[in-house]
Design an enzyme around this catalytic site. Sequence first.
Site, mmCIF file in Angstrom:
data_model
loop_
_atom_site.group_PDB
_atom_site.id
_atom_site.type_symbol
_atom_site.label_atom_id
_atom_site.label_comp_id
_atom_site.label_asym_id
_atom_site.label_seq_id
_atom_site.Cartn_x
_atom_site.Cartn_y
_atom_site.Cartn_z
ATOM 1 N N ASN A 244 38.402 31.614 40.842
ATOM 2 C CA ASN A 244 37.084 31.873 40.237
ATOM 3 C C ASN A 244 37.144 32.122 38.734
ATOM 4 O O ASN A 244 36.162 31.908 38.034
ATOM 5 C CB ASN A 244 36.324 32.974 40.984
ATOM 6 C CG ASN A 244 37.021 34.297 40.975
ATOM 7 O OD1 ASN A 244 38.197 34.380 40.640
ATOM 8 N ND2 ASN A 244 36.315 35.336 41.330
ATOM 9 N N GLU B 66 43.879 43.473 42.566
ATOM 10 C CA GLU B 66 42.434 43.407 42.280
ATOM 11 C C GLU B 66 41.821 42.663 43.445
ATOM 12 O O GLU B 66 41.931 41.432 43.513
ATOM 13 C CB GLU B 66 42.179 42.624 40.981
ATOM 14 C CG GLU B 66 42.803 43.206 39.750
ATOM 15 C CD GLU B 66 42.097 44.461 39.278
ATOM 16 O OE1 GLU B 66 41.072 44.857 39.874
ATOM 17 O OE2 GLU B 66 42.587 45.064 38.312
ATOM 18 N N CYS C 168 34.288 38.775 41.722
ATOM 19 C CA CYS C 168 34.463 39.992 42.528
ATOM 20 C C CYS C 168 33.600 41.147 42.036
ATOM 21 O O CYS C 168 33.445 42.140 42.727
ATOM 22 C CB CYS C 168 35.935 40.384 42.570
ATOM 23 S SG CYS C 168 36.685 40.352 40.959
ATOM 24 N N GLU D 277 43.527 46.637 34.873
ATOM 25 C CA GLU D 277 43.904 45.569 33.942
ATOM 26 C C GLU D 277 43.052 45.668 32.689
ATOM 27 O O GLU D 277 41.876 46.019 32.748
ATOM 28 C CB GLU D 277 43.731 44.205 34.617
ATOM 29 C CG GLU D 277 44.703 44.025 35.766
ATOM 30 C CD GLU D 277 44.668 42.639 36.400
ATOM 31 O OE1 GLU D 277 43.575 42.060 36.504
ATOM 32 O OE2 GLU D 277 45.737 42.150 36.788
#
Length: 481
Positions: free
Chosen positions: A155, A254, A288, A460
């Site tokens: 994505n 993640e 997400c 991150e």
Amino acid sequence: MQSYKDLIFGESFVDGSWQHASTHKLEVKNPVDLSVIAEIYDEDRAFVATAIQAAHHAFPAWKAKSAKERSAILMAWFDLIIQHKEELATIMTLESGKPLAESRGEVDYGASYIQWFAEEAKRNYGDIIPGYTADKRVMTLKEPIGVVGAITPWNFPLAMITRKVAPALAVGCTVVIRPSEETPLTALAINHLAQLAGFPAGVVNTLVGANASEMGKELCESKLVAKISFTGSTRVGQILMAQCAPTLKKMSLELGGNAPFIVFDDADVDLAVKGALAGKFRFGGQTCVCVNRILVQDKIHDLFVEKFSAAVKALKMGNGLEDGITLGPLINPAAIARMKSMLTDAQAKGGKVILGGQAKEPQFFEPTIVLEATSDMEFAHNEIFGPIAPIFRFKTEEEAIQLANDTIYGLASYFYTNDLNRSWRVREQLEYGIVGINEGLISSETVPFGGVKYSGQGREGSKYGLDSYVDIKYVCVGNVH
Ligand code: ADP
């Protein structure tokens, strides 16, 4: 601008050169019309082992470089990516279906992590700690952990790679990247630019193959890999964590989200509509942090629905390379099937589809709004990852918080209010790693991105982004007189 075709490669990049070990190829298809964009040698587990060896051999010399030298190479990589923004954005749109304006945005966003960590590389400070007895001198050193395996999704074909490998490379780690088999072309193109930027052989490796589970096993089980950094589903994150247990690997995960978007009675409705539109329909809902559940308070419900529907109707579905297209195709047939089954489930339980609801050949799904959504519907608990916007109605703030937290996930959350006290109360009670208040777009290289609960672990970006790629070495000098 070069032709984007000059940045399309058909082999994996290992130990400083384009190589293949396989004899067969996988096809990369354009989700807009399922045409074949390119064919790439389809590598498997054994070639991953070769790449790990290369990264392992390259590690000591890369680690030994000064932070300033590593920073300069990262900066050169950043510059090259920005110079090739149009070609990279075109490749990204071709393989992912992402509208071109969003792909350009992702090139900027993804490159920003490289620039940020090139700067941070020089500030990887340790500490001087007061000695715990009079004759002791104590310090900490932050050292690179070693070879990092990066497993990334389709994505964000560029940004999910740079967000992991930029901090790793900045502190002196070497990397083996396994991009999604759906979007390997962007990954290979940026590895080519990394080579031009001057990374020594073996420091950056990208392996393309369709056999994700076997390639993943090699990265997880190898004793030469110190860490796995993964972005993807919670299901695969759990598999990787189990596979990493025997070698006690460090992990950054993640994983999935189930973002609530709460609109309180006192909110600025127009602002909330703008935020919901951006937060829900970015890349067709396939991120997400995309809004999964829109929760609207009773009094403002009808007004919000009216304005939101008008905004959603204005989205233009089609080929992302064409001007004005704001909604591309979904990534694969499984995504279309998920949209259909979630809608059937919602309708059977009383959900009312007031807009969209249909799939279109070959792989499109109309932007869709479902009213009267309830907690027993599938999309209340599972990530939609597509252009369906379910709207739930609530009466009280307590009810909204209870609904928002009623999920195993805890990545992004959003709420809209103009009440100062409420904004404090709600932000403190939301069980999420990220909270957007009166804001639907929350990503930047300067902030810590990550989730709680089943959304994973680690952060991150930001000043914290280096932490997961270093070991802290404590040094005690004794008997100093
Ligand atoms: P998504 O729904 O975003 O595709 P996945 O978790 O299925 O999420 O995929 C994320 C990445 O993980 C992709 O590159 C995919 O190919 C890879 N992947 C899928 N299954 C495995 C596995 N068992 N081991 C390692 N990688 C995997």
